[in-house]
Design a protein around this motif. Structure first.
Motif, PDB file in Angstrom:
ATOM      1  N   SER A   1       0.824  -1.203   0.000  1.00  0.00           N
ATOM      2  CA  SER A   1       0.000   0.000   0.000  1.00  0.00           C
ATOM      3  C   SER A   1       0.864   1.261   0.000  1.00  0.00           C
ATOM      4  N   GLN A   2       2.203   1.049   0.170  1.00  0.00           N
ATOM      5  CA  GLN A   2       3.081   2.194   0.314  1.00  0.00           C
ATOM      6  C   GLN A   2       3.166   2.995  -0.983  1.00  0.00           C
ATOM      7  N   GLN A   3       2.988   4.235  -0.860  1.00  0.00           N
ATOM      8  CA  GLN A   3       3.081   5.130  -2.012  1.00  0.00           C
ATOM      9  C   GLN A   3       3.991   6.285  -1.653  1.00  0.00           C
ATOM     10  N   ILE A   4       4.586   6.845  -2.667  1.00  0.00           N
ATOM     11  CA  ILE A   4       5.425   8.015  -2.410  1.00  0.00           C
ATOM     12  C   ILE A   4       4.520   9.194  -2.105  1.00  0.00           C
ATOM     13  N   GLN A   5       4.787   9.816  -0.979  1.00  0.00           N
ATOM     14  CA  GLN A   5       3.982  10.979  -0.612  1.00  0.00           C
ATOM     15  C   GLN A   5       4.856  12.220  -0.610  1.00  0.00           C
ATOM     16  N   GLY A   6       4.307  13.313  -1.006  1.00  0.00           N
ATOM     17  CA  GLY A   6       5.068  14.556  -1.058  1.00  0.00           C
ATOM     18  C   GLY A   6       5.823  14.667  -2.369  1.00  0.00           C
ATOM     19  N   ASP A   7       6.822  15.567  -2.367  1.00  0.00           N
ATOM     20  CA  ASP A   7       7.588  15.803  -3.592  1.00  0.00           C
ATOM     21  C   ASP A   7       8.817  14.921  -3.602  1.00  0.00           C
ATOM     22  N   GLN A   8       8.951  14.150  -4.675  1.00  0.00           N
ATOM     23  CA  GLN A   8      10.080  13.237  -4.754  1.00  0.00           C
ATOM     24  C   GLN A   8      11.348  14.003  -5.094  1.00  0.00           C
TER      25      GLN A   8
ATOM     26  N   SER B   1      11.180  11.486  -0.243  1.00  0.00           N
ATOM     27  CA  SER B   1      10.403  12.626  -0.708  1.00  0.00           C
ATOM     28  C   SER B   1      10.218  13.579   0.455  1.00  0.00           C
TER      29      SER B   1
ATOM     30  N   PRO C   1       7.750  16.330   2.426  1.00  0.00           N
ATOM     31  CA  PRO C   1       6.313  16.582   2.525  1.00  0.00           C
ATOM     32  C   PRO C   1       5.902  17.809   1.702  1.00  0.00           C
ATOM     33  N   ALA C   2       4.777  17.711   1.082  1.00  0.00           N
ATOM     34  CA  ALA C   2       4.291  18.815   0.249  1.00  0.00           C
ATOM     35  C   ALA C   2       4.114  20.078   1.083  1.00  0.00           C
ATOM     36  N   SER C   3       3.873  19.899   2.383  1.00  0.00           N
ATOM     37  CA  SER C   3       3.677  21.057   3.263  1.00  0.00           C
ATOM     38  C   SER C   3       4.940  21.921   3.360  1.00  0.00           C
TER      39      SER C   3
END
Ligand SMILES: *[C@@H]1O[C@H](CO)[C@@H](O)[C@H](O)[C@H]1NC(C)=O
Ligand SMILES: *[C@@H]1O[C@H](CO)[C@@H](O)[C@H](O)[C@H]1NC(C)=O
Ligand SMILES: *[C@@H]1O[C@H](CO)[C@@H](O)[C@H](O)[C@H]1NC(C)=O
Ligand SMILES: *[C@@H]1O[C@H](CO)[C@@H](O)[C@H](O)[C@H]1NC(C)=O
Ligand SMILES: *[C@@H]1O[C@H](CO)[C@@H](O)[C@H](O)[C@H]1NC(C)=O
Ligand SMILES: *[C@@H]1O[C@H](CO)[C@@H](O)[C@H](O)[C@H]1NC(C)=O
Ligand SMILES: *[C@@H]1O[C@H](CO)[C@@H](O)[C@H](O)[C@H]1NC(C)=O
Ligand SMILES: *[C@@H]1O[C@H](CO)[C@@H](O)[C@H](O)[C@H]1NC(C)=O
Ligand SMILES: *[C@@H]1O[C@H](CO)[C@@H](O)[C@H](O)[C@H]1NC(C)=O
Length: 805
Positions: free
Chosen positions: A38-45, A87, A89-91
């Motif tokens: 279920s692991q997905q890259i989150q945020g900006d790689q 990656s 975090p997008a924040s």
């Protein structure tokens, strides 16, 4: 193990067997895929700006590493499991997630992303931004100290620079952090405005105790340094082709590696001398540089002892980073290279080619590893490498940290065993000979044991300064604590001595934290029965009359009396001093709870409550000062000094110092420095009572420590202030007259005087304990009435009287 390998090598040589064995065999790490479904890259790689992959290993935590390439991978298990690309975090709103530089500072990962610094605390798994950087930066630099929790070592790991590579040095903004990158401050480099060229990097060279700035100008580069004596000159210029990446090897040895595709240079002394690495392609082919050898570097890895290079031509090169330079030696070719491949050391003599492999099904990458055993490869007879002449080099001090304070030396021992019939040349090197002219001397003795000759090495490390030979033009300021390393190596060792690591210890030339000062208290007032320890411990307090003290230490009378609670726990029983005898405390040096010596260095005293009823036996003139001596007033006037007790080894300037040019304008002022070359002493006024002194060793050459403490003395034996006129004639009439004046005037006054000590809760009746007792200096003995408190001194007539308030 080593012997068997050597035998194997010899056998191979005999057979003249030119085996073509692969350097390494691939294996792929592929783990945890099912669980990470279920692991997905989150945020900006994140991705790395360079086309060449880089790999940064944590020098202290062997399993922590960062791979920088088209993806970025951060591992905490040395790439033993599949990983998602790192990656942010997008924040964090980085904009373009391009990484230009990275550094691991202890437990945090610092990344320069889009010209700003981001912090990833991998233990807390939290991201943050740095504070204090106001201009774009492209690079971070720092080092890690793995030895101990000593402040010197901790400082190394906490220090980080941030800068914009290639900016004009005269106007660039450099930032420094001593909080592992959390908070930065502008770093002011002396003479920065005068420097010509662009910035190639800025580094804290802890083994040299200098900040080094790399200046690039017209294809040449050289280091400038921050501190005396190196600040007055530059390092030797060297060719600067392309954009050099600079690697500081672990262990604070001052070894730097500079590289790009077509260039590889090494410095063994923090950039003072930088040389191209020679390349040995075969037994008879030696090139003076990478560009001459016409090879293209893809990846470089180094540990404390060795360097490995992977080239685009699919070759692996290796060299040892001992004290003496050696050349890169080429290993047999193999299909090793790919754009994503990066080189890393997993252990001494073990290098690995690491390649991340994308997976079409899962987002996590696998890792292909190709581990190379250098020692085994060097056995290849085709390389024609000489066998190692040494069997053992061993020392307890390896990878330890030591402190050398002034006037102390360090003795290290090592054992060296050559192969039978061979002779070895041990070599000890200190990385920072400038720190007080630090010198290492090897004493060697050989003995034969079990048919083998063993060599015991005693390495004596001391400061040349204390042998009276230091050249001030060569030695850094004696007042500044510095650091250094000592490395013991074998000068004539072969590249095949892979397992024979040089031995290194980190040395803090600074305060030995175990040192303390203690004031000798052989004649305590309690011992003599003058004061009672039980009474002193019983929340004892006394009063200092307003005429005797100044809370501002200016010698002005105070406006009201001062009640002082005696700190028995801290001060113990006061030292007993007879008022009429010039006095100087006997100051002892203790280390780890053991007496070392009586200190003869210069020190100063200050009564902590501002009592000024004492002076000194010498004046500036009688102390033979050449210059106006400092005193507590001049020290306190200095706005840079915080608090009244600021006189210490940092700001002390001796009036006997030939360089001190303060004119001697007031030769008659009291000379307030005790100890050292003068026989100066304290002279107490005619006043009995407790004095609590702060003492500070100010001699800058005694120790790097701020040796200071407080102690108390009890001055006794003073008669009341001179009531009898100074000139007493022998005429009996006169005597009689004076006596009558005394009787009529002085006695009643004396009985009401405020002067003298007051004691709380002494011999008074238990039910009136809270009342204040007062001691007046009238020659009436009331000794027997002083249970459990200050007893009257029968000799001197201390009177303890009870004043009912
Ligand atoms: C980031 O640092 C600031 C200042 O040090 C702090 O107040 C804040 O809590 C930190 N944020 C995180 C997510 O740790
Ligand atoms: C080098 O540093 C010393 C001490 O900090 C200073 O006195 C001296 O002026 C400096 N020299 C140069 C050339 O900057
Ligand atoms: C740098 O380049 C010049 C000219 O291309 C070459 O002569 C020199 O050897 C190079 N220096 C190094 C250290 O690679
Ligand atoms: C350097 O190597 C490249 C290919 O690897 C070759 O094309 C070139 O001619 C070589 N140059 C020299 C000076 O040997
Ligand atoms: C390792 O794998 C790569 C590609 O996955 C291949 O090109 C290379 O030849 C292999 N190396 C060895 C020594 O098997
Ligand atoms: C080395 O030190 C040991 C122990 O202090 C001593 O017995 C020995 O004689 C010393 N050897 C040399 C060569 O100084
Ligand atoms: C230190 O350098 C100065 C100026 O270069 C020189 O005059 C002086 O003699 C030197 N001192 C020593 C002890 O070499
Ligand atoms: C001393 O003072 C402390 C608090 O100021 C108090 O707790 C303690 O009981 C006192 N001791 C005696 C022996 O009076
Ligand atoms: C301290 O020294 C200054 C001169 O430097 C002098 O004017 C002053 O009187 C001295 N103070 C004392 C208390 O000796």
């Amino acid at each position: 193990m080593l012997v068997s390998m050597l035998l194997a090598a010899a056998t191979l040589r005999l057979c003249l067997l030119a085996r073509v064995q692969p350097l390494c065999r691939n294996h792929t790490v592929r783990t945890g895929k099912v669980f990470h479904i279920s692991q997905q890259i989150q945020g900006d790689q994140l991705y790395f700006s360079s086309t060449r992959a880089h790999l940064i290993k944590h020098p202290c935590k062997k399993n922590i590493a960062l791979y920088l390439g088209r993806q970025i991978f951060f591992t905490r298990d040395n790439f033993k499991s599949s990983l998602l690309p790192l990656s942010i975090p997008a924040s964090m709103k980085v904009g373009t997630p391009e990484v230009t530089s990275a550094h691991i500072a202890d437990s945090v990962l610092l990344l320069v992303v889009n010209q700003k610094i981001y912090i990833y605390d991998y233990e807390a798994n939290s991201w943050n931004t740095s504070i204090g950087i106001e201009h774009p930066v492209s690079h971070v630099s720092g080092d890690n100290c793995c030895y101990s929790g000593h402040p010197f070592c901790v400082d190394i790991s906490n220090s980080v620079f941030a800068y914009l590579h290639g900016d004009q040095i005269s106007q660039t903004n450099v930032y420094f952090s001593n909080t592992r990158g959390y908070r930065f401050q502008k770093f002011a480099y002396e003479r920065q405005a005068e420097l010509v060229g662009s910035l190639g990097g800025i580094f804290y060279f802890h083994s040299l105790s200098q900040v080094g700035v790399l200046l690039i100008d017209q294809g040449k580069a050289r280091f400038g340094y921050s501190e005396h004596p190196l600040n007055s000159s530059f390092g030797l210029p060297f060719d600067y082709n392309g954009t050099l990446d600079i690697l500081i090897t672990p262990g604070q040895k001052g070894i730097l590696i500079f590289w790009f595709e077509k260039s590889l240079l090494v410095s063994r002394n923090s950039g003072q001398l930088v040389y191209p690495v020679h390349v040995k392609e075969g037994p008879n082919t030696l090139y003076s540089s990478i560009s001459e050898a016409n090879i293209t570097i893809h990846s470089v890895a180094a540990n404390e002892y060795e360097l490995a290079v992977l080239t685009q031509e699919n070759n692996l090169y290796y060299c040892s980073l001992g004290i003496l330079s050696s050349s890169l030696i080429k290993f047999a070719g193999q299909n090793l290279w790919s754009q994503e491949a990066a080189l890393m050391f997993t252990d001494v003599g073990r290098v690995e080619i690491l390649t991340p492999l994308p997976d079409s099904v899962f987002p996590a990458f696998d890792f292909q590893k190709c581990p190379v055993n250098i020692q085994a490869v060097l056995m290849d007879p085709q390389l024609q490498v000489d066998v190692c002449k040494a069997e053992l080099l061993q020392g307890e001090f390896d990878n330890k940290m030591y402190t050398i304070d002034m006037n102390s030396k360090l003795e290290l021992t090592a054992l060296m065993i050559p192969r039978p019939g061979m002779s070895l040349v041990p070599l000890a090197m200190v990385s920072n000979p400038h720190s007080l002219g630090l010198q290492a001397i090897i004493y060697e003795d050989g003995y034969t044991y079990d048919g083998n000759t063993k060599h015991r090495l005693n390495i004596s490390l001391r400061q040349q300064h204390h042998w009276g030979r230091a050249d001030p033009n060569f030695t850094s300021s004696i007042k500044r604590p510095t650091g250094s390393t000592i490395t013991l190596d074998i000068a004539n060792k072969e590249i095949s001595c892979v397992d024979l690591k040089p031995l290194t210890a980190l040395i803090s030339v600074g305060c030995d934290q175990e040192k303390k000062i203690v004031i000798q208290n052989e004649i305590s007032a309690c011992h003599k029965g003058i004061l009672d320890p039980v009474g002193l411990q019983d929340n004892y307090s006394y009063v200092i009359e307003k005429e005797a003290y100044d809370p501002n230490f200016q010698g002005q009378k105070a406006s009201e009396d001062l009640v002082v609670d005696y700190q028995y726990k801290k001060l113990g029983c006061p030292h007993l001093v007879y008022y009429n005898t010039p006095w100087k405390p006997v100051v002892e040096l203790w280390r780890e709870g053991k007496f070392q010596e009586v200190i003869k260095a210069e020190f100063v005293l200050l009564e902590v409550h501002g009592l000024f009823t004492y002076t000194y036996s010498l004046t500036a003139q009688t102390a033979l000062c050449r210059a106006q001596p400092q005193n507590w007033t001049t020290i306190m006037e200095n706005p840079g000094n915080k608090g009244p007790f600021a006189w210490d080894r940092e700001n002390y300037v001796s009036c006997h110092d030939p360089d001190n040019d303060a004119p001697l304008r007031w030769p008659n002022v009291p000379y307030q420095i005790l100890g050292g070359p003068t026989a100066n002493k304290v002279i107490f006024d005619q006043r009995n009572g407790i004095y609590v002194f702060y003492i500070s060793i100010v001699d800058p050459y005694y120790s790097y420590c701020h040796l200071e403490t407080t102690f108390s003395v009890y001055v006794y034996g003073a008669f009341p202030l001179s009531i009898i006129p100074a000139v007493v004639t022998i005429i009996p009439l006169m005597v009689a007259m004076l006596l009558s004046v005394w009787l009529a005037y002085a006695v009643p006054k004396l009985l009401h005087t405020e002067k003298g000590l007051r004691f709380k809760g002494f011999w008074i009746h238990p039910c009136r304990r809270s009342g204040a007792a007062r001691v007046n200096r009238t020659p009436v003995k009331r000794r027997s009435r002083a249970p459990g408190g200050v007893r009257g001194d029968p000799l001197e007539g201390l009177r303890h009287s009870h004043e009912s308030r």
